[in-house]
Scaffold this motif. Structure first.
Motif: not given
Lengths: 301, 581
Positions: B484-504
């Protein structure tokens, strides 16, 4: 003229004879015991030379040690950020060799310098001999040669990137371009400074133009060409720092600039020492070769 | 040469003496070297183990906490208690005529201080909070190494950097407590000023695996590229890096050599390069808008002697940021920058868009909010992690050894600053995963593996295990907090990007369970990851994220579709936001 390079170190007896020969210094010198140390242009003996050289280095080392000692970094006369102490420099030798691949860098740099400079010699020397023999060639090449020797070489980096990419070719060609005008000009000078009487003698004996070049001009000019190549090699070595700025994986120049980037001043000092030792070794080697190759050299001038 | 040697060479005794000296030095070196047993760093090669990734996350101050954090959580220590004490006598060049020498580079983010100082030359009177005057001289030193050296020698009192560069500076600077940097203020986030240009055939960052990338070494470009590559699962050793001295040379090399697949450089070069047919811009800091932070730092001895001047600088820069919202002020600063940087005024006006000046509220977020995925501490730890990976930093210096938020904290009591609002958050409209994917290719895909309890989508599912005869309740997947920390950080850094989370899911139940059921389960799992992130990082907006359940349709490795362990995963895709074009 011939004696120029061989003025014998005057022994106490020689000092008087020289004085009378030159017709000066008729008054007895008060420092008769050892007049040679401060005599004008008289080289000291080998042992004195050695002692003086080592002495200077030792004095510098002591200065360095005194300026960089202290119980804590902040109490030193010079902060370790500005100048590390001798012990810190020597202590970082291990990391320089192990972690930063010093030996590979030495090999990479030598290879680049040898290729670049070798190419410059391969191109510059024959062209220089040609231009020295046929002065029309020299006249037409003169502007280019002058231009090549006077441009600031650092300005060539962006151009060599555009022309040769960023791989080894660029580094080799950079050294080549930087050195070839000097090699050419020195070769021309070596050929033109061969005394006219040798050429005249050969012509009188019925030699053709090509024979004069191959039997007279080249053999007589080669020692001087070799000598200038030897000193120009040092020049090529000095360019590696510039040549290795771009995309070098190893190399002393690259090591220097990356050490600077990372603030490793210990490594910078060590690498400079390594370069000094290497340059000295190479020069001695070339000198040794020179004596084998041109035993007739001393009769030349 | 024959001059000094009388025709012969030096005597054998000379060679012997040189040999003795050389052997002695080498011997001493080897002895010292043996005494210090430093372990070899990874060099440029190596891969990241799970342990390392966890260590990186371990830099955070919080323990795993599934109950969720409710509000902004600020550091409650006093900076001075953690900052290294300054020893000895101050060694910077004294302030002549009370003038601070402040180094800057050619960069949009320095607009406010240039405006506040009315140009580069000292002249305009700045005020300390006590009302005393001081002056500022802005000194242009574009080369970071030259700047660092001028700073270390005390010729400038204040240096410029991106936060990610300071760990590299510290390798030398930490030897002397007087030159340790003190970071007081963030001046901007790079916002379109840095970018990665690639050839057309590179669709996403992971396509750079096995290709070559040209960039300036140990620069923000390097940091940007390493961060994007590692988040895409590409190890530094899998990419052929070609290093140049600066970003301009990188752009030139990319232009000259068609075999290079990508280039990390600056505006305006990245935009010029992307216009060349066959090239495209894969990502810029307009999308990764909270990754590269520009800051200034004062020498520790200078800051200790002149705390009032430091505070005056922070205030003056903030005030100029407020003024620069008006167009006439922008025109004026463009002219001042054109004069100081010797570039045309039209260029400097355009340059202003490359960075977002960070006001007091945004600085407060950056310096003090522990729950901000892109705060000082996390950005710092990311830089250390990446640079350790490629072996250019040795020991780690903790963020609290350089971060001094005392002035930011002090200004919170003044309405002029405290009332400022965070103006840097991109507002997202809700969008479905399908619509986002239809819009463009993803910039990068981060694959994480979360082990869910069979048929459950509870991230914090606890199971009872028997340890040493005692029953103990623990998380089914203890890695969840870290992911959660890692993904949250990525979403924060790419603050103007859309983040799609895909479950497999894996296909172990293929033929036994209906496909729709499995897809629903994978969607629920993706949603619970999203919720976990938003619960932990309150500053992230739910609308930035979209989720989808893929079931077993897309195995991780199409050539090995029954690798169940590999297939039970969550993929995080980062898409450029539609607004960025």
């Amino acid at each position: 003229m011939r004696l120029w390079g061989e003025r014998t170190p005057p022994a106490p007896a020689g000092a008087t004879s020289e004085a009378t020969n030159d017709g000066r210094a008729t008054a007895p010198a008060p420092s008769f015991e050892r007049p040679e140390l401060l005599a004008l242009r008289v080289p000291p003996s080998q042992a004195v030379r050695l002692a003086l050289g080592i002495g200077t280095v030792a004095v510098l080392l002591v200065f360095w040690w005194v300026l960089t000692r202290g119980p804590s970094p902040e109490t030193r006369f010079i902060s370790p950020v500005i100048l590390p102490s001798p012990a810190e420099v020597i202590g970082s030798f291990g990391t320089l060799v192990r972690e930063r691949d010093l030996l590979q860098s030495i090999a990479a740099t030598l290879q680049r310098v040898l290729f670049g400079f070798g190419l410059a010699a391969l191109v510059g020397v024959p062209l220089g001999i040609l231009a020295g023999s046929y002065r029309v060639v020299e006249a037409s090449a003169a502007p280019l040669s002058l231009f090549g020797r006077n441009i600031p070489v650092a300005a060539l980096i962006p151009l060599t990137i555009l022309w040769f990419g960023i791989e080894e070719t660029q580094k080799v060609m950079f050294i080549f371009i930087a050195c070839v005008p000097f090699v050419f000009a020195d070769s021309v000078r070596a050929v033109t400074s061969v005394h006219e009487r040798y050429v005249e003698t050969a012509l009188t004996l019925g030699a053709s133009s090509t024979e004069v070049i191959s039997k007279v001009l080249v053999p007589l000019a080669l020692p001087q060409i070799y000598g200038s190549l030897r000193s120009l090699f040092g020049l090529a070595f000095g360019y590696i720092m510039l040549a290795e700025l771009i995309n070098a994986e190893h190399g002393l120049g690259y090591l220097l600039s990356s050490s600077q980037r990372r603030g490793l001043s210990e490594h910078i000092i060590l690498i400079l020492l390594v370069i000094g030792v290497l340059a000295y070794g190479i020069d001695r080697f070339l000198y040794w070769l020179e004596r084998g190759l041109f035993p007739y050299r001393s009769q030349n001038e | 040469m024959s001059n000094g040697t009388g025709g012969g060479g030096p005597r054998p005794a000379f060679y012997l003496a040189v040999l003795v000296v050389v052997v002695g030095l080498v011997g001493l070196a080897l002895w010292r070297f043996g005494a210090i047993s430093t372990s070899r760093l990874g060099g440029t090669s190596g891969t990241i183990s799970k342990d390392e990734l966890q260590q990186m996350a371990g830099g955070g101050a919080e323990a795993a906490d599934s109950s969720g954090i409710t509000t902004v959580k600020e550091y409650n220590y006093v900076p001075a208690t953690k900052l290294p004490e300054v020893a000895g006598i101050s060694s910077y060049k004294p302030m002549a005529d009370r003038t601070v020498k402040f180094a800057i580079n050619v960069w949009a983010g320095w607009g406010p201080i240039i405006y506040a100082n009315n140009g580069f030359k000292p002249g305009k009177a700045w005020k300390t909070p006590g009302g005393k005057d001081f002056k500022v001289e802005l000194i242009l030193i574009d080369d970071p190494v030259a700047m660092r050296d001028a700073y270390a020698a005390g010729n400038v009192h204040v240096g410029w950097a991106t936060l990610d560069m300071i760990p590299l500076f510290l390798e030398g600077l930490r030897k002397d407590s007087r030159v340790m940097p003190r970071v007081y203020q963030q001046v901007d986030w790079s916002n379109g000023g840095d970018g990665i240009v690639v050839r057309e055939n590179i669709k996403t960052m992971s396509d750079l695996r096995g290709k070559t990338l040209v960039l300036a070494q140990n620069s923000p470009s390097h940091f940007f590229a390493l961060n994007a590559l590692i988040n895409s699962g590409v190890q530094p050793a899998e990419v052929g890096f070609k290093f140049t001295q600066d970003a301009f040379q990188a752009a030139a090399a990319f232009n000259a050599d068609k075999s290079i697949a990508g280039c990390v450089s600056w505006a305006p070069d990245i935009y010029n390069l992307s216009k060349v047919p066959g090239n495209k811009l894969i990502v810029t800091t307009a999308t990764a808008n909270k990754l590269i932070a520009d800051v200034w730092f004062a020498r520790a001895d200078f800051a200790k002697d002149n705390p009032d001047v430091v505070e005056g600088l922070v205030r003056g820069i903030f005030d100029a940021m407020t003024d620069l919202k008006e167009q006439p002020a922008k025109q004026k600063v463009a002219k001042l920058m054109a004069d100081g940087y010797s570039i045309p005024e039209t260029d400097t006006l355009g340059m202003l868009g490359d960075a977002h000046s960070t006001n007091h509220a945004e600085n407060r977020e950056f310096f003090t909010n522990q729950n901000n995925p892109t705060n000082f501490e996390r950005t710092w730890n990311t830089a250390y992690f990446l640079y350790k990976k490629i072996g250019v930093v040795t020991e780690k210096t903790s963020f609290d050894q350089v971060m001094d938020f005392s002035v930011i904290q002090k200004l919170m009591s003044e309405p002029r600053y405290a009332n400022q609002k965070n103006e840097y958050d991109v507002q997202f409209a809700p969008a479905s995963a399908g619509a986002i994917a239809a819009e463009s290719d993803e910039i990068l895909t981060k694959t994480v593996v979360i082990h869910f309890f069979p048929n459950s989508w509870d991230l914090t599912k606890k199971v009872t295990k028997t340890v040493d005869g005692k029953e103990k309740e623990e998380l089914y997947d203890p890695n969840v907090e870290f992911i959660v920390e890692e993904v949250g950080k990525l979403a924060g850094q790419y603050g103007a990007a859309r983040i799609v989370i895909e479950g497999h899911t894996d296909s172990s139940m293929q033929g036994r369970a209906p496909k729709s059921l499995v897809q629903e389960l994978s969607l629920n799992r993706a949603n619970s990851v999203k919720e976990g992130i938003i619960r932990k990082f309150k500053t992230l907006q739910p609308n930035q994220f979209a989720t989808s359940g893929m079931g077993w349709d897309r195995p991780a490795d199409p050539s090995d579709p029954t690798n169940h362990a590999k297939n039970r995963r969550v993929e995080i895709k980062v898409y450029p936001a539609e607004a960025s074009n």
